[in-house]
Scaffold this motif. Structure first.
Motif, PDB file in Angstrom:
ATOM      1  N   GLU A  16       0.823  -1.209   0.000  1.00  0.00           N
ATOM      2  CA  GLU A  16       0.000   0.000   0.000  1.00  0.00           C
ATOM      3  C   GLU A  16       0.855   1.255   0.000  1.00  0.00           C
ATOM      4  O   GLU A  16       0.482   2.271  -0.573  1.00  0.00           O
ATOM      5  CB  GLU A  16      -0.947   0.017   1.208  1.00  0.00           C
ATOM      6  N   LEU A  17       1.997   1.185   0.657  1.00  0.00           N
ATOM      7  CA  LEU A  17       2.823   2.375   0.798  1.00  0.00           C
ATOM      8  C   LEU A  17       3.902   2.466  -0.267  1.00  0.00           C
ATOM      9  O   LEU A  17       4.434   3.546  -0.524  1.00  0.00           O
ATOM     10  CB  LEU A  17       3.474   2.387   2.189  1.00  0.00           C
ATOM     11  N   GLY A  18       4.259   1.339  -0.856  1.00  0.00           N
ATOM     12  CA  GLY A  18       5.327   1.335  -1.842  1.00  0.00           C
ATOM     13  C   GLY A  18       6.681   1.621  -1.225  1.00  0.00           C
ATOM     14  O   GLY A  18       7.600   2.083  -1.904  1.00  0.00           O
ATOM     15  N   LEU A  56      10.775   1.805   6.524  1.00  0.00           N
ATOM     16  CA  LEU A  56       9.641   2.126   7.399  1.00  0.00           C
ATOM     17  C   LEU A  56      10.023   1.981   8.874  1.00  0.00           C
ATOM     18  O   LEU A  56       9.263   2.380   9.755  1.00  0.00           O
ATOM     19  CB  LEU A  56       8.450   1.213   7.089  1.00  0.00           C
ATOM     20  N   MET A  90      10.920   5.944  10.834  1.00  0.00           N
ATOM     21  CA  MET A  90      11.085   5.950   9.379  1.00  0.00           C
ATOM     22  C   MET A  90      12.339   6.718   8.981  1.00  0.00           C
ATOM     23  O   MET A  90      12.730   7.690   9.620  1.00  0.00           O
ATOM     24  CB  MET A  90       9.862   6.600   8.716  1.00  0.00           C
ATOM     25  N   GLU A 129      10.170  11.166   2.747  1.00  0.00           N
ATOM     26  CA  GLU A 129      10.063  11.915   1.497  1.00  0.00           C
ATOM     27  C   GLU A 129       9.099  11.211   0.550  1.00  0.00           C
ATOM     28  O   GLU A 129       8.259  11.838  -0.091  1.00  0.00           O
ATOM     29  CB  GLU A 129      11.450  12.040   0.862  1.00  0.00           C
ATOM     30  N   GLU A 130       9.220   9.906   0.492  1.00  0.00           N
ATOM     31  CA  GLU A 130       8.356   9.115  -0.395  1.00  0.00           C
ATOM     32  C   GLU A 130       6.881   9.297  -0.028  1.00  0.00           C
ATOM     33  O   GLU A 130       6.010   9.360  -0.895  1.00  0.00           O
ATOM     34  CB  GLU A 130       8.757   7.639  -0.268  1.00  0.00           C
ATOM     35  N   LEU A 131       6.603   9.358   1.266  1.00  0.00           N
ATOM     36  CA  LEU A 131       5.217   9.407   1.717  1.00  0.00           C
ATOM     37  C   LEU A 131       4.706  10.833   1.918  1.00  0.00           C
ATOM     38  O   LEU A 131       3.578  11.038   2.337  1.00  0.00           O
ATOM     39  CB  LEU A 131       5.063   8.607   3.020  1.00  0.00           C
ATOM     40  N   GLY A 132       5.551  11.806   1.636  1.00  0.00           N
ATOM     41  CA  GLY A 132       5.105  13.199   1.707  1.00  0.00           C
ATOM     42  C   GLY A 132       4.923  13.687   3.127  1.00  0.00           C
ATOM     43  O   GLY A 132       3.879  14.251   3.465  1.00  0.00           O
ATOM     44  N   TRP A 133       5.934  13.466   3.930  1.00  0.00           N
ATOM     45  CA  TRP A 133       5.906  13.911   5.335  1.00  0.00           C
ATOM     46  C   TRP A 133       5.644  15.405   5.380  1.00  0.00           C
ATOM     47  O   TRP A 133       6.284  16.174   4.671  1.00  0.00           O
ATOM     48  CB  TRP A 133       7.249  13.573   5.985  1.00  0.00           C
ATOM     49  N   VAL A 134       4.695  15.828   6.215  1.00  0.00           N
ATOM     50  CA  VAL A 134       4.282  17.236   6.146  1.00  0.00           C
ATOM     51  C   VAL A 134       4.710  18.082   7.330  1.00  0.00           C
ATOM     52  O   VAL A 134       4.561  19.301   7.298  1.00  0.00           O
ATOM     53  CB  VAL A 134       2.751  17.358   6.000  1.00  0.00           C
ATOM     54  N   ARG A 153       2.479  10.128   7.498  1.00  0.00           N
ATOM     55  CA  ARG A 153       2.726  11.400   6.809  1.00  0.00           C
ATOM     56  C   ARG A 153       3.007  12.508   7.817  1.00  0.00           C
ATOM     57  O   ARG A 153       3.094  13.673   7.427  1.00  0.00           O
ATOM     58  CB  ARG A 153       1.525  11.790   5.944  1.00  0.00           C
ATOM     59  N   GLY A 154       3.095  12.146   9.085  1.00  0.00           N
ATOM     60  CA  GLY A 154       3.378  13.160  10.092  1.00  0.00           C
ATOM     61  C   GLY A 154       2.231  14.122  10.299  1.00  0.00           C
ATOM     62  O   GLY A 154       2.437  15.286  10.646  1.00  0.00           O
ATOM     63  N   ARG A 203      -0.169  10.555  -2.184  1.00  0.00           N
ATOM     64  CA  ARG A 203       1.240  10.386  -2.532  1.00  0.00           C
ATOM     65  C   ARG A 203       1.468   9.088  -3.300  1.00  0.00           C
ATOM     66  O   ARG A 203       2.155   9.055  -4.307  1.00  0.00           O
ATOM     67  CB  ARG A 203       2.098  10.341  -1.252  1.00  0.00           C
ATOM     68  N   THR A 204       0.851   8.012  -2.784  1.00  0.00           N
ATOM     69  CA  THR A 204       1.153   6.698  -3.355  1.00  0.00           C
ATOM     70  C   THR A 204       0.535   6.525  -4.746  1.00  0.00           C
ATOM     71  O   THR A 204       0.919   5.613  -5.468  1.00  0.00           O
ATOM     72  CB  THR A 204       0.678   5.575  -2.412  1.00  0.00           C
ATOM     73  N   THR A 214       0.748  -0.547  -5.721  1.00  0.00           N
ATOM     74  CA  THR A 214       0.668   0.653  -4.879  1.00  0.00           C
ATOM     75  C   THR A 214      -0.223   1.705  -5.542  1.00  0.00           C
ATOM     76  O   THR A 214      -1.110   2.285  -4.897  1.00  0.00           O
ATOM     77  CB  THR A 214       2.078   1.224  -4.646  1.00  0.00           C
ATOM     78  N   MET A 266      -3.947   0.506  -5.572  1.00  0.00           N
ATOM     79  CA  MET A 266      -4.606   0.707  -4.278  1.00  0.00           C
ATOM     80  C   MET A 266      -4.967   2.176  -4.084  1.00  0.00           C
ATOM     81  O   MET A 266      -6.055   2.512  -3.609  1.00  0.00           O
ATOM     82  CB  MET A 266      -3.712   0.207  -3.135  1.00  0.00           C
TER      83      MET A 266
END
Lengths: 167, 377
Positions: free
Chosen positions: A85-87, A93, A155, A161-166, B168-169, B222-223, B230, B233
């Protein structure tokens, strides 16, 4: 960057067990929070095995077939195990807490992001399939642990960065 | 409990699914056998509790790893099918209430091990299921507790999205915004028990707010830029959020509109557009996790997803909105076809993977210690 090795054969540890810690600056913060001096040797409460540290000592991809069986090699292989799901792979992770090697046998000690997560079996199968492809590795055991609980702090920057940490 | 014992529970959920789909055909007014039974009347409970309730509680039992947890999917499947088969009185709904209670105990146990907001939201979902079963036990019609059935599924799904928001924080005000939207839905569900119309309208605001939040902040944003499974989904998730928003608007505007086309659109935008999209999205992960089989992604997965959304658009726009009975029926049948196609595509992918793995194992045995695909690429 700190790479800390347990003595081979230390009490309770299989031969060759290695723990790699997080980057030095974060170690320092955690040590301070724990009331220890900057030079105190202390394993983190979370994220014991951090791929940012591993990158420094990583195995050359062209030598994966011939490299000796080490936690670094196993870690390198586990980068192939992706959360669909997250790639993002389970190492980035921060799900992999510890890697234990006993002869040709490997134990992966890991967690999931939450206790209600049903993906344990799926990830376990993926790990076993991936590691089974390495001729250096015999039996593989995956142990799920919940202490310490996973935290987003585990992480790597790459995963964030991949998941778009905000924040 | 091993896979061998999980498979019958999956089969139980699948049986409820097929019964529910048959009931759906009856509700579409099609000339299929069985009009005299309860399948049409119990189409909703069969799909939401018999199929999804069984699978969700099975998923939870697998995650928790306690044998007694498997009582929930067993009771959910048997309870719904018994009611559909015409079992007397309280037997079916009582079993469903028991299943919900077991699920609640599981969430309480998880809470004791690790207290989190997302587990609390999922527990609220289980509470909505329990409340629905109690209303059913008390003799209410399905239409009286259908908002609670929706609540069970939405809260379960959104709880999971709340958990993933940590990756994602998303803290502070952003996280509180989602919790506020969830609270609106929860308040609406509670209000729907004494006042269904007002409750559904308030819950509609909550659904709409959750959809807006998910479209803006969910990790799928994002995904969706990823590849393979990915991306699939993420596409399924985002398209589901669109329908969640549509459902929110319809709930808000129409409130309780029993029996009409608006009612059809209110329910199917949510249950088909949102919930089934979530099922399609997570199948590549959940099916392997529960049944310990391989389900490699194939681009044809997009076929059942596209069919689901196109047929639903036909149903809602051509049927419910424009009032064309034929389009409504075609849209409804298309939705059922999408679910069946999903099952066929999934089963085919699992079978193909098994054959491939068997061939690889054969080839490996014929060599000395094999070199891997991992290293040969």
């Amino acid at each position: 960057m700190v790479v800390s090795k347990h003595r081979p054969g230390a009490a309770g540890d299989p031969i060759g067990r290695v723990r790699l810690t997080r980057p030095a600056e974060r170690d320092e913060r955690v040590s301070q929070e724990a009331g220890e001096g900057h030079n105190g040797v202390r394993f983190l409460d979370t994220c014991h095995f951090h791929s940012q540290a591993v990158k420094i000592t990583s195995v050359d991809p062209t030598e994966l077939l011939t490299a000796p069986l080490t936690p670094e090699l196993v870690n390198e292989l586990l980068v192939e195990v992706i959360d669909p799901e997250l790639g993002v792979n389970i190492v980035d992770l921060g799900l992999v807490y510890d890697l234990k090697i006993d002869g040709t046998d490997v134990e992966v000690v890991m967690t999931l992001t939450t206790q209600g997560c049903p993906l344990g079996g799926f990830i376990e199968d993926e790990i076993i399939d991936t590691l089974a492809q390495a001729p250096q590795i015999g039996r593989v055991k995956v142990t799920l642990v919940w202490e310490p609980p996973w935290d987003p702090e585990c992480m790597t920057d790459a995963a964030r960065e991949e998941l778009g940490w905000v924040s | 409990m091993g896979v061998v014992r999980r498979a019958p529970l999956v089969a139980l959920g699948a049986t409820a699914l097929f019964a529910g789909l048959w009931g759906g055909l009856l509700r579409l007014g099609l000339s299929v056998p069985g009009a005299s039974g309860h399948l049409g009347e119990l189409h909703g409970p069969l799909m939401t509790l018999g199929f999804l309730g069984t699978l969700i509680s099975l998923e939870r039992a697998v995650a928790l790893g306690r044998s007694w947890g498997y009582a929930a999917p067993l009771a959910a499947g048997v309870g719904t099918l018994a009611a559909a088969a015409g079992a007397p009185g309280a037997f079916g709904p009582a079993l469903l209430a028991f299943a919900a209670a077991v699920l609640l105990v599981e969430h309480a146990l998880i809470d004791r091990l690790q207290r989190t907001a997302h587990n609390g939201v999922m527990a609220l979902g289980a509470l909505a299921w329990l409340a629905a079963a109690v209303l059913w036990l008390a003799g209410d019609d399905t239409v009286r507790f259908v908002p609670l059935l929706a609540g069970f599924l939405v809260l379960t799904i959104v709880g999971e999205r709340l958990e993933l928001s940590r990756l994602r924080g998303l803290g502070g005000a952003r996280r509180e915004a989602l919790l506020a939207a969830i609270a609106l839905l929860g308040g609406g569900l509670a209000l729907s028990v004494p006042s269904e119309d007002a409750g559904m309208r308030l819950a509609g605001v909550g659904l709409l707010a959750q959809a807006a939040w998910l479209v803006r902040y969910d990790i799928a944003r994002r995904t969706v830029h990823g590849r393979g499974v990915t991306r699939f989904m993420a596409v399924a998730l985002l398209s589901g959020y669109f329908w969640l928003g549509v459902a929110g608007v319809l709930w808000l505007l129409h409130g309780l509109s029993t029996g009409g086309f608006a009612y059809d659109a209110q329910l199917h935008a949510l249950f088909l557009g949102f919930v089934m999209s979530m099922v399609f999205a997570h199948a590549p992960v959940i099916v392997p996790a529960v049944l310990r089989v391989r389900l490699p992604f194939h681009p044809r997965f997009y076929a059942h997803l596209a069919l689901l959304h196109l047929s639903l658009a036909l149903r809602v726009i051509g049927g419910d909105w424009a009032g064309n009975l034929r389009l409504w029926q075609w849209g409804g049948v298309g939705g059922e076809a999408a679910i069946l196609l999903f099952l066929v595509v999934t089963a085919t992918a699992v079978a193909r993977s098994r054959r491939r793995r068997a061939a690889v194992a054969q080839a490996t045995r014929s060599r000395t210690r094999g070199k891997s695909t991992l290293f040969s690429s």
